[in-house]
Enzyme design. Structure first.
Site, short mmCIF file in Angstrom:
data_model
loop_
_atom_site.label_atom_id
_atom_site.label_comp_id
_atom_site.label_asym_id
_atom_site.label_seq_id
_atom_site.Cartn_x
_atom_site.Cartn_y
_atom_site.Cartn_z
N SER B 147 0.87 -1.35 -0.05
CA SER B 147 -0.01 -0.04 -0.04
C SER B 147 0.81 1.17 0.07
CB SER B 147 -1.16 0.02 1.36
OG SER B 147 -1.97 0.93 1.09
N ASP B 223 -10.32 -5.45 -2.87
CA ASP B 223 -9.55 -4.53 -2.17
C ASP B 223 -10.36 -3.28 -1.97
OD1 ASP B 223 -7.75 -2.26 -1.02
OD2 ASP B 223 -5.92 -3.48 -1.62
N HIS B 256 -7.48 -5.73 0.97
CA HIS B 256 -6.31 -5.06 1.55
C HIS B 256 -5.34 -5.61 2.67
CE1 HIS B 256 -3.92 -1.47 0.27
NE2 HIS B 256 -3.81 -1.09 1.49
#
Lengths: 277, 277
Positions: B147, B223, B256
Site C-alpha cells: 500500500s 480491495d 487489502h
C-alpha cells in the site's frame, strides 16, 4: 450467528464470528478458517485453544496455520479463552485470573460459576454451533493448544478420548493444580477442596485413570515459564507410567511466544492431518 | 542500538531494535529477521515498507515471511512508517497524515520538515545502521512493501535503480499525488506546488524518465481501496509506455489486509531471492 469479519486467505476464508452463549451467559467471539476444499464437502476440524491473556485473535494473527491448513484441507477453529463483557466478573490487573484466563474448566464458585464455564463451552456448546454453521465433519475432530490452551487440549482429550482423533500441544501447563501461576485461579474457580481440581489437570487425570492414545508436545528450552509453570517432565513421567505414547520435543532456544508456535505449526498440522484421514 | 526484543523463530532470530535517528530527529524502531545461514557469512537483505497506520510490528506479526526467509537465507528489515514521539507533530485522529503516514518522502513544509524525512531515513540512515550492526551483504539488496509501503518501494527503487536488484509490491499506491486519500498529505508535507510531488510518485517518476528493470505487483480484486486509491492500471499504462517489465497479478477475492499479503508472501520472497543470487 453474527459475522464479525471474513477475509480471503490462502484460497480459503478466515472468518471471525460471535454468538450468544447460553453456557457462558455472554456473547462469545471465535475464529474459523475454512480452506478451499470445503466446496467439495465437509472437512475435518482442528480445535486450537489459546493461552493466558489471548483472545481468538492471537493465533489467527500470528499462528501461521492457514497456508498448510489450505493444503491439507483442515478447518481450524480458534475460540476465545474466557467469557467476557460488562456483566462478567473480572480482575482487570490480573492476567492469571478472570477474563483471558478461563482455564477451560467449569467454575463452581460464586460469582464465577455463572460465566466461567469454558469446559462445557468448548466441549458442548461451541461444537454444536460450529457443526450447524460450518462445513465440518464432526466425526473427524482433533485438538491442540498453547500453554493454558495446551492444558485445555490435553485435559479435554483425556476426558473425551472418543471425540478427538489426536491431541497435541505447544508448551502446555501439564499440572496446573500444583503450579504457582495457576493454583490461585483453580482455588477461586473451584473452591478450596483440591480433589475437585484433579478433573482439570492433565497429569492427575492420567494418575486417576484417564487415557488418550498419544500426545505430541513441543516445548522451547528458552521458555521463561518452563521450570515453574510448564514442567513437561511431569507429563513425561505420567505418560510413561500409564503407557501413553508421548512425543516430547525440547526445542533449543525457543521461547513461549508465537515465534515458537509458528515455527512448529506445520509439524502439528501435518501430525493431526495424518490422524484425521 | 537498543535491543527491544529478540526471539528465535524458524531457526533464525526475529529482533526488534531502536536507535536515535538524526535524520528524523527522534528515536526510531525497526524489526530485523536474521535467518540461520547468517552464521556462515553476510546475507542479502530485503526491505519491507509497511502501509498507513502500521509500525514495524504489523508485518512482523502477520506477514508470515520467516519460514521461507529461513529457507532462502534472506535478512528481512521492517522499518516503521513515520517518525514518532512526543516532540513529533501529529494529528491523532487522522490516519492518512502524521504518525503512521510518513509516505516515504522528505517533508519540506513546517512544522513537518524537521522529523518527516522517511525517504532519507530509508535510503541513507537506516541502511548504514543496518550494515554496521547486522550480517548483511549490502551489494545484494531488494525492496518491497504494501500500500503506502508499495508506493515507497516503487519510488525508492525508481530513484535508486543501482541500489536494489529487485522491487515488488502488494497493492501499492501507484499515483499518490492524484489519489484523494494521499493528496492532502502530499500538500501538507511538500507544499502546494505539485511539481515537487512528482519526485514521490511512481507513475510520474516513470513519466519523468526514471527507470527500473522490472516490477512484480499483486493486487486483490476485493480491495476496498482499489478503485480510488490504488489504481494499478495507471502503473500498467506507465510501464507499458516506458518499456518497464511489469508483472501485475489481479488476485480474485483478496482484500487489502495481511490475509492477502501473507497468502502471496512466499511468491514475493522467491521472486526476490531469485534476483538476489
Amino acid at each position: 450467528m453474527k459475522v464479525v469479519s471474513t477475509s480471503k486467505s490462502h484460497g480459503g476464508v478466515q472468518g471471525v464470528y460471535s454468538h450468544t452463549s447460553d453456557v457462558c451467559a455472554c456473547d462469545m467471539t471465535f475464529a474459523v478458517f475454512v480452506p478451499p476444499q470445503a466446496k467439495d464437502g465437509p472437512l475435518p476440524v482442528l480445535w486450537y485453544l489459546s493461552g493466558l491473556t489471548c483472545t481468538h485473535a492471537n493465533v489467527m494473527d500470528k499462528g501461521e496455520y492457514r497456508r498448510l491448513a489450505s493444503e491439507l484441507g483442515l478447518v481450524i477453529v480458534c475460540p476465545d479463552t474466557s467469557p467476557r463483557g460488562a456483566d462478567v466478573p473480572d480482575e482487570k490487573d490480573n492476567w492469571q485470573f478472570g477474563c483471558g484466563a478461563g482455564f477451560y474448566l467449569d467454575a463452581t464458585q460464586e460469582p464465577y460459576a455463572k460465566n466461567y464455564r469454558m469446559y462445557s463451552y468448548i466441549t458442548e456448546e461451541l461444537p454444536a454451533f460450529v457443526a450447524a454453521n460450518f462445513p465440518v465433519d464432526m466425526s473427524r475432530q482433533a485438538i491442540f493448544g498453547h500453554s493454558m490452551g495446551g492444558h485445555g487440549a490435553l485435559t479435554i482429550a483425556l476426558k473425551n478420548p472418543q471425540r478427538y482423533r489426536s491431541c497435541s500441544a505447544f508448551a502446555p501447563i501439564v499440572q496446573p493444580s500444583t503450579a504457582n501461576w495457576s493454583r490461585p485461579a483453580f482455588e477461586r474457580y473451584l473452591g478450596s477442596d483440591e480433589k475437585s481440581w484433579r478433573a482439570y489437570d492433565a497429569t492427575l487425570l492420567i494418575e486417576d485413570g484417564k487415557r488418550f492414545p498419544e500426545f505430541f508436545v513441543d516445548q522451547g528450552t528458552a521458555d521463561g515459564f518452563l521450570q515453574d509453570g510448564l514442567r513437561p517432565w511431569l507429563l513425561e513421567e505420567g505418560c510413561r507410567k500409564a503407557g501413553i505414547d508421548l512425543t516430547l520435543r525440547m526445542q533449543e532456544g525457543y521461547d513461549h511466544s508465537y515465534n515458537f508456535i509458528s515455527t512448529f505449526m506445520d509439524d502439528h498440522l501435518k501430525w493431526h492431518a495424518g490422524r484425521l484421514g
